[in-house]
Each structure stands twice: as C-alpha cells, then as structure tokens.
Motif scaffolding. Structure first.
Motif, PDB file in Angstrom:
ATOM      1  N   UNK A  74       0.336  -0.932   0.201  1.00  0.00           N
ATOM      2  CA  UNK A  74       0.555   0.070  -0.124  1.00  0.00           C
ATOM      3  C   UNK A  74       1.135   1.036   0.235  1.00  0.00           C
ATOM      4  N   UNK A  75       0.184   2.092   0.267  1.00  0.00           N
ATOM      5  CA  UNK A  75       0.554   3.618  -0.120  1.00  0.00           C
ATOM      6  C   UNK A  75       0.062   4.757   0.395  1.00  0.00           C
ATOM      7  N   UNK A  76       1.107   5.664   1.005  1.00  0.00           N
ATOM      8  CA  UNK A  76       0.382   7.132   1.424  1.00  0.00           C
ATOM      9  C   UNK A  76       0.816   8.075   0.498  1.00  0.00           C
ATOM     10  N   UNK A  77      -0.139   9.660   0.634  1.00  0.00           N
ATOM     11  CA  UNK A  77       0.457  10.329  -0.033  1.00  0.00           C
ATOM     12  C   UNK A  77       0.513  11.968   0.890  1.00  0.00           C
ATOM     13  N   UNK A  78       2.069  12.766   1.040  1.00  0.00           N
ATOM     14  CA  UNK A  78       1.336  13.809   1.668  1.00  0.00           C
ATOM     15  C   UNK A  78       1.648  14.842   1.385  1.00  0.00           C
ATOM     16  N   UNK A  79       0.663  15.286   1.324  1.00  0.00           N
ATOM     17  CA  UNK A  79       0.089  16.738  -0.233  1.00  0.00           C
ATOM     18  C   UNK A  79       0.274  18.157  -0.031  1.00  0.00           C
ATOM     19  N   UNK A  80       0.652  18.676   0.035  1.00  0.00           N
ATOM     20  CA  UNK A  80       0.595  20.388  -0.065  1.00  0.00           C
ATOM     21  C   UNK A  80      -0.170  20.658  -0.619  1.00  0.00           C
ATOM     22  N   UNK A  81      -1.165  21.485  -0.407  1.00  0.00           N
ATOM     23  CA  UNK A  81      -1.848  22.308  -0.655  1.00  0.00           C
ATOM     24  C   UNK A  81      -1.735  23.606  -2.240  1.00  0.00           C
ATOM     25  N   UNK A  82      -0.411  23.632  -1.799  1.00  0.00           N
ATOM     26  CA  UNK A  82      -0.312  24.688  -2.821  1.00  0.00           C
ATOM     27  C   UNK A  82       1.510  24.477  -3.558  1.00  0.00           C
ATOM     28  N   UNK A  83       2.234  24.132  -2.505  1.00  0.00           N
ATOM     29  CA  UNK A  83       3.781  24.915  -3.102  1.00  0.00           C
ATOM     30  C   UNK A  83       4.544  23.608  -2.951  1.00  0.00           C
ATOM     31  N   UNK A  84       4.360  22.539  -2.451  1.00  0.00           N
ATOM     32  CA  UNK A  84       5.208  21.999  -2.383  1.00  0.00           C
ATOM     33  C   UNK A  84       5.571  19.967  -3.278  1.00  0.00           C
TER      34      UNK A  84
END
Length: 146
Positions: A109-119
């Motif tokens: 499985x995987x996870x995602x760390x999402x930064x909404x506008x920059x990274x």
C-alpha cells in the motif's frame, strides 16, 4: 505510480498553475522533506543507544484524509491520504516535541502527503514513519514556517 494531479484530486484541490499535473510522484521508503515537515522511517529515526517511543498504530486514514499541519506562513495545509487501493494506512497524532504524528503503511500500500499549493506530494511506501516538524537556527532556534 500516482501523478501530482491524482494526488491533489484526493483533497479535491485544483492544480496550481506553477506545478505540473502529470508529474509522477515517486513512492519512497527513506527520509523525505516537504516544506516544514520531514518524513522519517522509524528504523532511522533514533540513533544507537536512543530508545524509540512505542507509538500506537492509530486510526485508519479516512477517505477525506487527515490534516497533518496547517501552513503557518501561507495558510496551505499538509494533508495525509491513503494512496489508491490502500485501505490499511493508519495515522496517530503524537504532538510530542518535533513529532507531529506516526503513519503506518502496510505492505503493498501507499500513502500521500499532499501540500495544497506549494510543494506537491510525497509518496510514502510500506513501513512506519514519524512525521516531524523542522527547526532552524536564525536569531534563535525556531520551527520552520512554510
């Protein structure tokens, strides 16, 4: 492999103009950085002779994701999401010193760390990780603001 556009779609966020929607998000199992956060595998988080905390598994990451931290400088939030077909990803909020929380990603499985506008997004492969805030030394030791 997930694209940045697919990762942002998990948060129902449109692609900022300065980022490439079709860029692939690599899934890594080693230390990663995203703005004011670090993703550190538990196996590497503590040196020889240091005692690692016994962190609980936490709760399954809901479909809408988990707000990890709110960007102090920009107001843009870091969100943790389970990847596609990854129903077993868990999150435990620690708020212990620099450690914000613990993410556990089961095998396959995987996870995602999402930064909404920059990274953009960071793909997280199987394993257990501490999500940590960064510090910097300027006129004083302080948390990095993103």
């Amino acid at each position: 492999m997930m694209t940045y556009g697919e990762a942002l779609a998990l948060s129902h966020i449109s692609i900022p103009e300065h980022l490439e929607a079709e860029a692939e998000v690599p899934v890594l199992t080693r230390p990663q950085a995203q703005g004011d956060l670090m993703i550190v595998p538990l196996a590497l988080a503590y040196g020889e002779g240091e005692r690692a905390p016994t962190w609980p598994r936490g709760a399954v990451v809901p479909p809408g994701g988990v707000q990890v931290v709110h960007g102090e400088a920009t107001g843009n939030t870091h969100w943790l999401h389970a990847g596609f077909s990854s129903p077993g990803v868990t999150w435990h909020r620690a708020d212990a010193g620099l450690v914000v929380g613990i993410v556990t990603v089961p095998a396959g499985q995987t996870a995602m760390l999402v930064h909404t506008d920059e990274h953009g997004a960071n793909g997280i492969g199987e394993g257990r990780y501490e999500i940590r805030q960064k510090r910097e030394l300027a006129d004083e030791v302080r948390y990095v603001e993103d």
